[in-house]
Enzyme design. Sequence first.
Site, PDB file in Angstrom:
ATOM      1  N   CYS A  31     -19.609  -1.712 -68.652  1.00 42.38           N
ATOM      2  CA  CYS A  31     -21.048  -1.897 -68.447  1.00 42.38           C
ATOM      3  C   CYS A  31     -21.728  -1.830 -69.811  1.00 42.38           C
ATOM      4  O   CYS A  31     -22.684  -1.087 -70.023  1.00 42.38           O
ATOM      5  CB  CYS A  31     -21.621  -0.873 -67.471  1.00 42.38           C
ATOM      6  SG  CYS A  31     -21.231   0.849 -67.855  1.00 42.38           S
ATOM      7  N   ASP A  55     -11.973  -0.087 -65.370  1.00 44.90           N
ATOM      8  CA  ASP A  55     -13.416   0.069 -65.552  1.00 44.90           C
ATOM      9  C   ASP A  55     -13.585   1.029 -66.725  1.00 44.90           C
ATOM     10  O   ASP A  55     -13.725   2.233 -66.559  1.00 44.90           O
ATOM     11  CB  ASP A  55     -14.043   0.625 -64.274  1.00 44.90           C
ATOM     12  CG  ASP A  55     -15.544   0.476 -64.244  1.00 44.90           C
ATOM     13  OD1 ASP A  55     -16.113   0.009 -65.240  1.00 44.90           O
ATOM     14  OD2 ASP A  55     -16.158   0.834 -63.221  1.00 44.90           O
ATOM     15  N   ASP A  98      -7.884   8.372 -61.514  1.00 43.43           N
ATOM     16  CA  ASP A  98      -8.753   8.656 -62.655  1.00 43.43           C
ATOM     17  C   ASP A  98      -8.168   9.845 -63.404  1.00 43.43           C
ATOM     18  O   ASP A  98      -7.653  10.779 -62.784  1.00 43.43           O
ATOM     19  CB  ASP A  98     -10.179   8.974 -62.202  1.00 43.43           C
ATOM     20  CG  ASP A  98     -11.193   8.844 -63.335  1.00 43.43           C
ATOM     21  OD1 ASP A  98     -11.921   7.834 -63.372  1.00 43.43           O
ATOM     22  OD2 ASP A  98     -11.242   9.738 -64.202  1.00 43.43           O
TER      23      ASP A  98
END
Length: 437
Positions: free
Chosen positions: A364, A311, A265
Amino acid sequence: MTPVARISAAIEVLDDIIDRRRPAADALKDWGLSHRFAGSKDRRAIGDLVFDALRHRSSAAFAAGDENGRAIILGLFRVHRGLDVPSIERLISGERFAPLPLTDEERAVLGADRLAEAPDHVRGDYPEWLAEELGRVFGEDVVAEMQAMAASAPLDLRVNTLKSEPDNAARELTSELGRAPERPALSPLCLRLPLEPERGEPHIASTECFLKGHIEIQDLGSQLAAEFAGARPGMQVLDFCAGGGGKTLAMAPAMQNHGQIFAYDSDRRRLAPIHDRLARAGIRNVQVRTPKPGSDVLDDLEKRMDLVLVDAPCTGTGTWRRNPDAKWRIRPGSLAERQKDQAAVIEAAARYVKTGGRLAYITCSLLESENSDRVAAFLADHPGFEAVDPETLVAAYETEAMIETGDAVRRLPLGLMLTPRRSGTDGFFIAVLVRRS
C-alpha cells in the site's frame, strides 16, 4: 461545546501533535480524557477538523505564513474551505471560547494568494524529502495525484459471495442504514458509502448485514489487489503476511471454498482476529498457521503453492487519506528499514512457490523504491522468476469481472498501480511473478 470552542480545541490538539511529534489518535485521546465535559459529537467534530487540517497541513500552513496549529487551521479555512477573510474573522473573534482575533499580519497573509507560487510539495501536501520519489512515478501529475491523496476516503465494503450477492447486500444496507451504497465501476462486489460529515461514519460492525457475514470492510484497492493476484478454485494458496486476514477473506470466496489457503504471519498477534472473521464469513478452506518458537510451521509447503501472496510491510504512503498524520511522521530511516523488510519477505516467500506457480507482491505504497525497485532487485537475483505482463493481469480481471477498467488501473513496467485520483481507491502496487524453474 460551541463551534468556536471546537476550533480552539482543534488548535490545541494540533499544537500537541506538532510539538511532540505524536500520532493524532493519541493526542485526541489525551485531549478527550482531560476535557471530559466534551460529548461524543464534540470529540468527533474536533477529530474531523484535526484530521482535515493534517491532510492539508503543508498548503494550509504556507497559505497562513506559519506552521503552528493556529496557522494551519486559518489556512485550512481560507484555502480548503473557501472562507474569505471576513468570514474567518467571525469565527476567530476572541469572544468566549473562541481563538484570539486575527492580527494585522494574519489578515494580510490570508488575503494574499500565496499558494500560486508555492512549490509542488506544498501544493500537493506531501513531505519535501519525498519529492523525488513521488516524481519518479507521477511525473508532471504529482501535484494532482497527491491532492487526491489529501482528500477524505469513503467507506468501502466487499460483498462476501459465499453468503450473499451484491444486489441483496445493497438492499440490506439500504434498509438498515437508511442510505443506499454506491456501486463503484471497478468492481461488481464493492459497495461504497461516501462520507457524510454531518452524520458521521456508520457503525457497520453492528449491522445485521455485517454480523451475518454478508459484507466485510475493505478498501476497493485492497479488494482489487487480491483479485489481481489470481486465486481460483482448487488452488493451493499461501497468504504469507496475512495479518488480520483481509486478503485471505477476499480470496476464499473467489476460490468458492475449494482448494486451500494457508494464512500465516510472522507476528502471531496480528493473526488473532482472523479466526472469528473466518467463522463469520462461512469460510472453510483456510488453515491458519501460527508461528511457533523453534518450529518451521510452513516447512511442508515448500515449492507446493500455486500462489503465494505477499502483502509486504511498507511505509503506507498509499493510505494517507485514512492516516494523514502518518505522512508528516515518516522519515528516511523508516523507509530504509521497510526496504530491508521487503527484500527479506519476498525472498522468504519465494521458497513456497512451485514451478509454474505465482508470487504476488503487494504494497500500500506509492514509492517506486518499495515497489518496482524491489521487484526488479528480486528478479535480478532469481532468474527462474519472470514478471507477468501488467496488461495480462488487467485483461484477466476484466474478463472475470465483466467490466472495463480503462485508465483507472495504471500499468507500470513491472506491475499495476491504483491511486485515489485514477481509481478512487487507496494507493496500491501489485506485481505478479511466475516461477518458470
